[in-house]
Scaffold this motif. Structure first.
Motif, mmCIF file in Angstrom:
data_model
loop_
_atom_site.group_PDB
_atom_site.id
_atom_site.type_symbol
_atom_site.label_atom_id
_atom_site.label_comp_id
_atom_site.label_asym_id
_atom_site.label_seq_id
_atom_site.Cartn_x
_atom_site.Cartn_y
_atom_site.Cartn_z
ATOM 1 N N VAL A 184 -52.547 -31.437 -52.266
ATOM 2 C CA VAL A 184 -51.787 -31.469 -51.024
ATOM 3 C C VAL A 184 -50.842 -32.663 -51.077
ATOM 4 N N ARG A 185 -49.846 -32.660 -50.212
ATOM 5 C CA ARG A 185 -48.928 -33.797 -50.097
ATOM 6 C C ARG A 185 -49.239 -34.553 -48.811
ATOM 7 N N GLU A 186 -49.367 -35.870 -48.934
ATOM 8 C CA GLU A 186 -49.634 -36.721 -47.783
ATOM 9 C C GLU A 186 -48.515 -37.754 -47.638
ATOM 10 N N PRO A 187 -48.235 -38.206 -46.417
ATOM 11 C CA PRO A 187 -47.172 -39.202 -46.223
ATOM 12 C C PRO A 187 -47.466 -40.477 -47.004
ATOM 13 N N GLU B 8 -40.095 -37.003 -52.314
ATOM 14 C CA GLU B 8 -40.072 -38.416 -52.676
ATOM 15 C C GLU B 8 -40.921 -39.244 -51.708
ATOM 16 N N MET B 9 -40.984 -38.818 -50.444
ATOM 17 C CA MET B 9 -41.620 -39.607 -49.385
ATOM 18 C C MET B 9 -43.069 -39.214 -49.134
ATOM 19 N N THR B 10 -43.653 -38.466 -50.057
ATOM 20 C CA THR B 10 -45.056 -38.077 -49.958
ATOM 21 C C THR B 10 -45.769 -38.381 -51.274
ATOM 22 N N ALA C 61 -40.328 -36.149 -40.772
ATOM 23 C CA ALA C 61 -40.898 -34.828 -41.082
ATOM 24 C C ALA C 61 -42.162 -34.950 -41.919
ATOM 25 N N ALA C 62 -42.186 -35.921 -42.830
ATOM 26 C CA ALA C 62 -43.328 -36.103 -43.727
ATOM 27 C C ALA C 62 -44.470 -36.872 -43.084
ATOM 28 N N GLY C 63 -44.224 -37.510 -41.924
ATOM 29 C CA GLY C 63 -45.283 -38.241 -41.249
ATOM 30 C C GLY C 63 -45.320 -39.721 -41.547
ATOM 31 N N ASN C 64 -44.174 -40.307 -41.864
ATOM 32 C CA ASN C 64 -44.099 -41.736 -42.168
ATOM 33 C C ASN C 64 -43.508 -42.515 -40.996
ATOM 34 N N SER C 65 -43.725 -43.835 -41.008
ATOM 35 C CA SER C 65 -42.988 -44.732 -40.128
ATOM 36 C C SER C 65 -41.832 -45.328 -40.910
#
Length: 463
Positions: A125-128, A450-452, A154-158
Motif C-alpha cells: 500500500v502507499r502511505e503519506p 513521490e509524496m508517499t 491528496a496523499a495525506g501530508n502536511s
C-alpha cells in the motif's frame, strides 16, 4: 521580537501592492511542531474528506478566476490573458488532485512466481510520507503552488509552503481558501522569508521534515541537497528547450505556436522555446515569419487585455538578459529583432548564428529571447538539441512519422512533443526531465507517488 516586513510590488508600475510581515526565525520550532501535528491529522483523514476539500477549492478558483488573474498579473507581471489561463489551470490541478486522492492504490504481488514464495500472500500500500516543505518560484505563482499543495494534501501530508518573496500573494490567497473550506490550519503553514534565509534553512535541516519539493534553479537545488541531508527530494529545475522545425512542417501553423512559446510570460518559463532548430530548406521562410509575427507583439501593461509581453520580474533580471545578448552579439551572433530594454521590460529578441559556447546557447536564458539554428540532418539536429545540461521538454514539427520516431529515440528529454512546441503541459501528465532538469516527476498522480511511501505486507501461511 522584532518583525521585518517584505513589500510586494506591482511589477509594471513598481507601486507597493501589499506589505507582508516576514515570518520570524524564532517561530521555526513552533512551525515544525505544528507540521508534525498536522501530519497526524492528515494521515487519519479519510480520502473522501481530502477530496471534498480539494474539490471545493477547485470550484472557488474557477469562480474567482478573474480575481486570481489580476493578482498574478500585478505581482508577477504576467499579461492578463496568460494570467487567466494560469488561474484556470490551478483550478484543474486542484480538481485532479481531488480525484486522485481517491485512487491511491496498492498492488498484490504474486509470490508464487518463485518457489520460496509458495503459501505466502503479499501486497503493498502507499502511505503519506510525512511533513513536506514546498518551495515555489515566481513565474507561475498560483499553479506551481497548486502543483505542490494539491498532491501533498491528496496523499495525506502536511505542508510548510515557502512561496517566492517576489510573488507570495497568489499563494497566500490559495492557502487561505484551503483553510476556509476545512483544511486543518496545522496541515498547511505559509512562511514568508527570503530564499536562503535562516528560517527556511533551520526548517529544512530538521529531521521531522521528510520531503522537500522544489521548483527553481539548478544552483539553489544543488545547495539544498548538499546542505540538508538525507530526505526525499523532488526537484523541477531548468531547461534550455529546443524546438525542431523539419522540412515537411506546416510552417504557417508552427510559427504562431513558436512565437507564443518563446515570449509568453516574457520567456520566464522552464519550457520556454529558447533554441529553434530549422531545416535548411525552409530556414529563411521560417526566420522571416518568426520575425514578422514577433514584430506584432504588444509590449506593455500586463493588466491590459491587449498586452502580449509584460515586464520581467525585476530590473536586474532584465539587465542580466540584456547583458547575455550583448555578449552573444560580441561573440558573433546576428540580431534579427528586439534587444531593447526599458527598466524591467525587455523586448522580444531573436538571434541567429550564435556561438555554441555563448551563455545564451548553453544556459537557460529565462527571458524573452529565441535563438535560430540552421540544421541539415537528423543526427546533427539531435546532437545540437542534446548539447546542453538540460532535458525537460522539446517539440518537433514534422508530418513524417518515421522522422518523428528517429527524433523521439535520440532526444534526451522527459517530454517529446510532436507537432507542438516545448511549451505545452496539461496538469495531470508526468512532468520532469533528464540530466539537470530535475529529480522525479510532477503531474498529480506522479507527484502523489513521490509524496508517499510503499509499505509491503507479507502473510506466511506455511506456519
Amino acid at each position: 521580537m522584532v518583525t521585518s516586513t517584505i513589500p510586494v510590488h506591482n511589477k509594471y508600475t513598481w507601486d507597493v501592492i501589499k506589505v507582508l510581515e516576514e515570518t520570524p526565525y524564532e517561530k521555526a520550532e513552533e512551525i515544525l511542531d505544528r507540521a508534525v501535528k498536522g501530519f497526524k491529522t492528515m494521515r487519519s483523514m479519510p480520502s473522501y474528506k481530502r477530496a471534498e476539500i480539494l474539490e471545493e477549492v477547485s470550484d472557488r478558483l474557477r469562480k474567482r478566476q478573474e480575481d486570481y488573474a489580476r493578482i498574478i498579473a500585478q505581482e508577477a507581471g504576467k499579461p492578463l490573458k496568460y494570467a487567466r489561463r494560469e488561474a484556470y489551470r490551478a483550478s484543474v490541478t486542484m480538481k485532479f488532485s481531488a480525484e486522485e486522492s481517491k485512487r491511491i492504490y496498492g498492488e498484490v504481488i504474486p509470490f508464487d512466481a518463485e518457489p520460496r514464495g509458495i503459501n505466502r500472500f503479499a501486497y503493498y500500500v502507499r502511505e503519506p510520507i510525512g511533513p513536506i516543505v514546498a518551495i515555489t518560484p515566481f513565474n507561475d505563482p498560483l499553479n506551481l503552488v497548486a502543483h505542490k499543495l494539491g498532491p501533498a494534501i491528496a496523499a495525506g501530508n502536511s505542508v510548510i509552503l515557502k512561496p517566492a518573496t517576489l510573488t507570495p500573494l497568489s499563494a497566500l490567497e490559495l492557502s487561505n481558501e484551503l483553510i476556509n473550506v476545512g483544511l486543518p490550519e496545522e496541515a498547511l503553514q505559509v512562511v514568508i522569508t527570503s530564499g536562503g534565509g535562516k528560517l527556511i534553512n533551520k526548517i529544512l535541516d530538521d529531521d521531522r521534515i521528510k520531503m522537500v519539493t522544489f521548483t527553481g534553479g539548478v544552483e539553489a537545488a544543488d545547495q539544498i541537497i548538499r546542505s540538508h541531508g538525507i530526505k526525499k527530494y523532488a526537484m523541477e529545475l531548468g531547461n534550455n528547450s529546443p524546438v525542431i522545425v523539419w522540412e515537411d512542417a506546416d510552417v504557417d501553423k508552427a510559427v504562431p505556436l513558436i512565437v507564443d512559446a518563446g515570449f509568453e510570460s516574457q520567456g520566464q518559463n522552464c519550457i520556454h522555446a529558447q533554441r529553434i532548430l530549422i531545416h535548411e530548406k525552409i530556414y529563411e521562410e521560417v526566420k522571416e515569419k518568426l520575425i514578422e509575427q514577433t514584430s506584432k507583439l504588444i509590449v506593455g501593461d500586463p493588466l491590459s487585455d491587449s498586452t502580449d509581453v509584460g515586464p520581467m520580474i525585476t530590473e536586474n533580471e532584465a539587465k542580466r538578459v540584456e547583458s547575455w545578448v550583448d555578449e552573444a552579439i560580441k561573440e558573433g551572433a546576428n540580431l534579427l529583432i528586439g534587444h531593447k530594454r526599458s527598466r524591467n521590460i525587455y523586448y522580444p529578441t531573436i538571434l541567429e548564428n550564435v556561438n555554441p559556447k555563448s551563455k545564451v546557447a548553453v544556459k537557460e536564458i529565462f527571458g524573452p529571447v529565441m535563438l535560430l539554428y540552421k540544421v541539415h540532418d537528423i543526427d546533427e539536429t539531435i546532437n545540437i538539441a542534446n548539447s546542453t545540461p538540460y532535458g525537460l521538454q522539446t517539440g518537433i514539427f514534422t508530418n513524417d512519422i518515421k522522422i518523428a520516431k528517429k527524433f523521439i529515440d535520440g532526444l534526451q528529454f522527459g517530454g517529446v512533443l510532436i507537432n507542438d512546441t516545448s511549451d505545452f503541459r496539461v496538469d495531470f501528465m508526468p512532468f520532469g526531465g533528464y540530466k539537470f532538469s530535475g529529480l522525479g516527476r510532477e503531474g498529480i498522480r506522479f507527484a502523489i507517488e513521490e509524496m508517499t511511501e510503499i509499505k509491503l505486507v507479507i502473510y506466511n501461511f506455511n506456519i
